[in-house]
Design a protein around this motif. Structure first.
Motif, PDB file in Angstrom:
ATOM      1  N   ARG A 189      93.543 104.141  92.993  1.00 45.30           N
ATOM      2  CA  ARG A 189      94.690 103.647  92.476  1.00 45.30           C
ATOM      3  C   ARG A 189      95.105 102.229  92.495  1.00 45.30           C
ATOM      4  N   SER A 190      94.244 101.573  93.639  1.00 43.32           N
ATOM      5  CA  SER A 190      94.598 100.327  93.988  1.00 43.32           C
ATOM      6  C   SER A 190      93.904  99.379  92.771  1.00 43.32           C
ATOM      7  N   GLY A 191      93.128  99.685  91.940  1.00 43.08           N
ATOM      8  CA  GLY A 191      92.544  98.880  91.039  1.00 43.08           C
ATOM      9  C   GLY A 191      93.253  98.856  89.897  1.00 43.08           C
ATOM     10  N   ALA A 192      94.631  99.536  89.675  1.00 46.08           N
ATOM     11  CA  ALA A 192      95.156  99.777  88.416  1.00 46.08           C
ATOM     12  C   ALA A 192      96.811  99.831  88.607  1.00 46.08           C
ATOM     13  N   THR A 193      97.204  99.412  87.449  1.00 48.93           N
ATOM     14  CA  THR A 193      98.828  99.647  87.458  1.00 48.93           C
ATOM     15  C   THR A 193      99.093 100.149  85.983  1.00 48.93           C
ATOM     16  N   PHE A 194     100.266 100.928  85.919  1.00 47.46           N
ATOM     17  CA  PHE A 194     100.853 101.523  84.667  1.00 47.46           C
ATOM     18  C   PHE A 194     101.572 100.486  83.863  1.00 47.46           C
ATOM     19  N   VAL A 195     101.177 100.682  82.432  1.00 48.82           N
ATOM     20  CA  VAL A 195     101.721  99.763  81.575  1.00 48.82           C
ATOM     21  C   VAL A 195     102.199 100.656  80.522  1.00 48.82           C
ATOM     22  N   ARG A 196     103.455 100.768  79.582  1.00 51.84           N
ATOM     23  CA  ARG A 196     103.597 101.222  78.437  1.00 51.84           C
ATOM     24  C   ARG A 196     103.031 100.452  77.410  1.00 51.84           C
ATOM     25  N   ARG A 197     103.119  99.285  77.174  1.00 49.30           N
ATOM     26  CA  ARG A 197     102.482  98.376  76.203  1.00 49.30           C
ATOM     27  C   ARG A 197     102.185  97.043  76.747  1.00 49.30           C
ATOM     28  N   LEU A 198     101.406  96.317  76.078  1.00 49.03           N
ATOM     29  CA  LEU A 198     100.858  94.808  76.248  1.00 49.03           C
ATOM     30  C   LEU A 198     102.167  93.808  76.077  1.00 49.03           C
ATOM     31  N   ASP A 199     102.033  92.998  76.650  1.00 44.00           N
ATOM     32  CA  ASP A 199     103.325  91.870  76.286  1.00 44.00           C
ATOM     33  C   ASP A 199     102.746  91.471  74.703  1.00 44.00           C
ATOM     34  N   SER A 200     101.625  91.217  74.129  1.00 42.84           N
ATOM     35  CA  SER A 200     101.438  91.180  72.875  1.00 42.84           C
ATOM     36  C   SER A 200     101.958  91.986  71.740  1.00 42.84           C
ATOM     37  N   GLN A 201     102.173  93.178  72.239  1.00 41.71           N
ATOM     38  CA  GLN A 201     102.774  94.341  71.333  1.00 41.71           C
ATOM     39  C   GLN A 201     104.268  94.245  71.460  1.00 41.71           C
ATOM     40  N   GLN A 202     105.126  93.569  72.080  1.00 40.63           N
ATOM     41  CA  GLN A 202     106.302  93.854  72.575  1.00 40.63           C
ATOM     42  C   GLN A 202     107.035  93.088  70.986  1.00 40.63           C
ATOM     43  N   ALA A 203     106.544  92.010  70.718  1.00 36.64           N
ATOM     44  CA  ALA A 203     107.136  91.440  69.303  1.00 36.64           C
ATOM     45  C   ALA A 203     107.156  92.334  68.143  1.00 36.64           C
ATOM     46  N   VAL A 204     106.114  93.191  68.094  1.00 36.10           N
ATOM     47  CA  VAL A 204     106.154  93.973  66.900  1.00 36.10           C
ATOM     48  C   VAL A 204     106.558  95.406  67.350  1.00 36.10           C
ATOM     49  N   LYS A 205     107.126  95.713  68.522  1.00 42.55           N
ATOM     50  CA  LYS A 205     107.650  96.796  68.958  1.00 42.55           C
ATOM     51  C   LYS A 205     106.408  98.084  69.047  1.00 42.55           C
ATOM     52  N   LYS A 206     105.407  97.781  69.285  1.00 43.35           N
ATOM     53  CA  LYS A 206     104.291  98.722  69.249  1.00 43.35           C
ATOM     54  C   LYS A 206     104.081  99.311  70.809  1.00 43.35           C
ATOM     55  N   TYR A 207     103.475 100.311  71.048  1.00 46.37           N
ATOM     56  CA  TYR A 207     103.470 100.851  72.500  1.00 46.37           C
ATOM     57  C   TYR A 207     101.946 101.543  72.417  1.00 46.37           C
ATOM     58  N   ILE A 208     101.592 101.604  73.711  1.00 45.18           N
ATOM     59  CA  ILE A 208     100.019 102.271  73.831  1.00 45.18           C
ATOM     60  C   ILE A 208     100.490 103.529  73.880  1.00 45.18           C
ATOM     61  N   GLY A 210     100.312 107.359  74.599  1.00 46.47           N
ATOM     62  CA  GLY A 210     100.099 107.890  75.759  1.00 46.47           C
ATOM     63  C   GLY A 210     100.043 106.925  77.196  1.00 46.47           C
ATOM     64  N   GLY A 211     100.414 105.740  76.960  1.00 45.50           N
ATOM     65  CA  GLY A 211     100.450 104.923  78.052  1.00 45.50           C
ATOM     66  C   GLY A 211      99.024 104.642  78.393  1.00 45.50           C
ATOM     67  N   GLY A 212      98.987 103.310  79.495  1.00 47.22           N
ATOM     68  CA  GLY A 212      97.822 103.001  79.778  1.00 47.22           C
ATOM     69  C   GLY A 212      97.744 102.203  81.198  1.00 47.22           C
ATOM     70  N   PHE A 213      96.711 101.742  81.805  1.00 45.43           N
ATOM     71  CA  PHE A 213      96.665 101.236  82.943  1.00 45.43           C
ATOM     72  C   PHE A 213      95.793  99.871  83.053  1.00 45.43           C
ATOM     73  N   LEU A 214      96.501  98.653  83.310  1.00 42.18           N
ATOM     74  CA  LEU A 214      95.709  97.567  83.583  1.00 42.18           C
ATOM     75  C   LEU A 214      94.991  97.546  84.677  1.00 42.18           C
ATOM     76  N   LEU A 215      93.374  97.221  84.584  1.00 42.30           N
ATOM     77  CA  LEU A 215      92.523  97.222  85.495  1.00 42.30           C
ATOM     78  C   LEU A 215      92.115  95.799  86.162  1.00 42.30           C
ATOM     79  N   SER A 216      91.601  96.164  87.317  1.00 42.89           N
ATOM     80  CA  SER A 216      91.331  94.835  87.998  1.00 42.89           C
ATOM     81  C   SER A 216      89.907  94.463  87.267  1.00 42.89           C
ATOM     82  N   ASP A 217      89.297  93.311  87.674  1.00 47.23           N
ATOM     83  CA  ASP A 217      88.062  92.871  87.086  1.00 47.23           C
ATOM     84  C   ASP A 217      87.029  93.857  87.363  1.00 47.23           C
ATOM     85  N   GLN A 218      86.747  94.274  88.699  1.00 50.47           N
ATOM     86  CA  GLN A 218      86.001  95.330  89.127  1.00 50.47           C
ATOM     87  C   GLN A 218      85.862  96.551  88.427  1.00 50.47           C
ATOM     88  N   GLN A 219      87.317  97.263  88.163  1.00 51.23           N
ATOM     89  CA  GLN A 219      87.341  98.413  87.614  1.00 51.23           C
ATOM     90  C   GLN A 219      87.036  98.343  86.127  1.00 51.23           C
TER      91      GLN A 219
END
Length: 261
Positions: A189-208, A210-219
């Motif tokens: 858990r410490s190496g990830a955080t939940f996101v519904r979409r990336l910032d680059s998807q916001q302008a075109v109103k797209k979502y990931i 099922g959702g996703g997780f941003l990972l640390s460099d190591q993960q």
């Protein structure tokens, strides 16, 4: 403000009708190809064509006039139930079916093995065959001409967009890819955080999806390594299992062969 918007979208989503694999509605051009091919094989003159499979409609309560033919795409999860219901009532039918399960039901209908990849209205690509009681005592048959027509139509369609995500985004499909090829991986858990979409998807109103997780460099590095291993294992050849015919089954084959002589 962004958190309030995300909370509102999640609230609204709870009331949306959940779609399943049964929601594979047939594109008009695909239906026309199938109906046209069937008209060349079977005399449908004077027969009313019935399409009973619509959202929130019970096919058992639809009117089936004498001599009608059902040409439609049924809910795949109710395929066996629908076939039996029509056979018991003498309703003529030509139904879309999932290719891999076309042989699953032991009943007096013809399995028309096509195997064309059809893209349905919900975007799902389903390998499709057909089931019918319009072809007499034929148990099963291949239909290469129908396959060719459907495949040609699918090639001419605009391809669905394919999304590629950076290695720092974890999706369910990544872990599914690992699991299906024997690669075990756990993400803390410490190496990830939940996101519904990336910032680059916001302008075109797209979502990931099922959702996703941003990972640390190591993960992200661990995830990339796991996916490479999954691809390597997938590429390895797996020995097939050869099943034998038993003596009892050979007796059945002998009886069938004698009847064909």
């Amino acid at each position: 403000m962004k958190k309030r918007q995300d909370d509102y979208e999640a609230f609204v989503a709870k009331f949306e009708r959940k779609r399943t694999s049964d929601d594979c509605y047939t594109p008009p051009e695909v239906y026309d190809i199938v109906h046209g091919w069937l008209s060349e094989q079977v005399d449908l003159r004077g027969a009313q064509i019935v399409r009973p499979f619509w959202p929130d409609t019970d096919y058992r309560r639809v009117e089936y006039p004498d001599g009608c033919v059902v040409v439609d795409n049924p809910p795949f999860s109710k395929f066996a139930e629908i076939i039996r219901w029509y056979l018991e009532r003498g309703v003529r039918f030509f139904l879309f079916a999932q290719h891999k399960t076309i042989f699953n039901l032991d009943a007096p209908y013809t399995r028309l093995v096509c195997g064309a990849d059809v893209i349905y209205e919900n975007g799902a690509a389903v390998r499709t065959s057909f089931a019918s009681n319009l072809f007499g005592d034929t148990l099963a048959m291949s239909v290469p001409d129908l396959y060719e027509r459907l495949t040609t139509a699918m090639r001419s369609k605009d391809p669905l967009p394919r999304y590629s995500y950076p290695s720092h985004l974890l999706t369910f499909s990544d872990l599914s890819r690992c699991a299906s090829h024997g690669v075990a991986l756990s993400i803390p858990r410490s190496g990830a955080t939940f996101v519904r979409r990336l910032d680059s998807q916001q302008a075109v109103k797209k979502y990931i999806y099922g959702g996703g997780f941003l990972l640390s460099d190591q993960q992200a590095a661990r995830m990339e390594e796991a996916l490479r291993e999954a691809d390597r294992l997938k590429a390895e050849k797996v020995a097939s299992v050869a099943w034998a015919i038993s003596d009892r089954e050979r007796e059945i084959i002998a009886q069938l062969s004698a009847g064909q002589a």
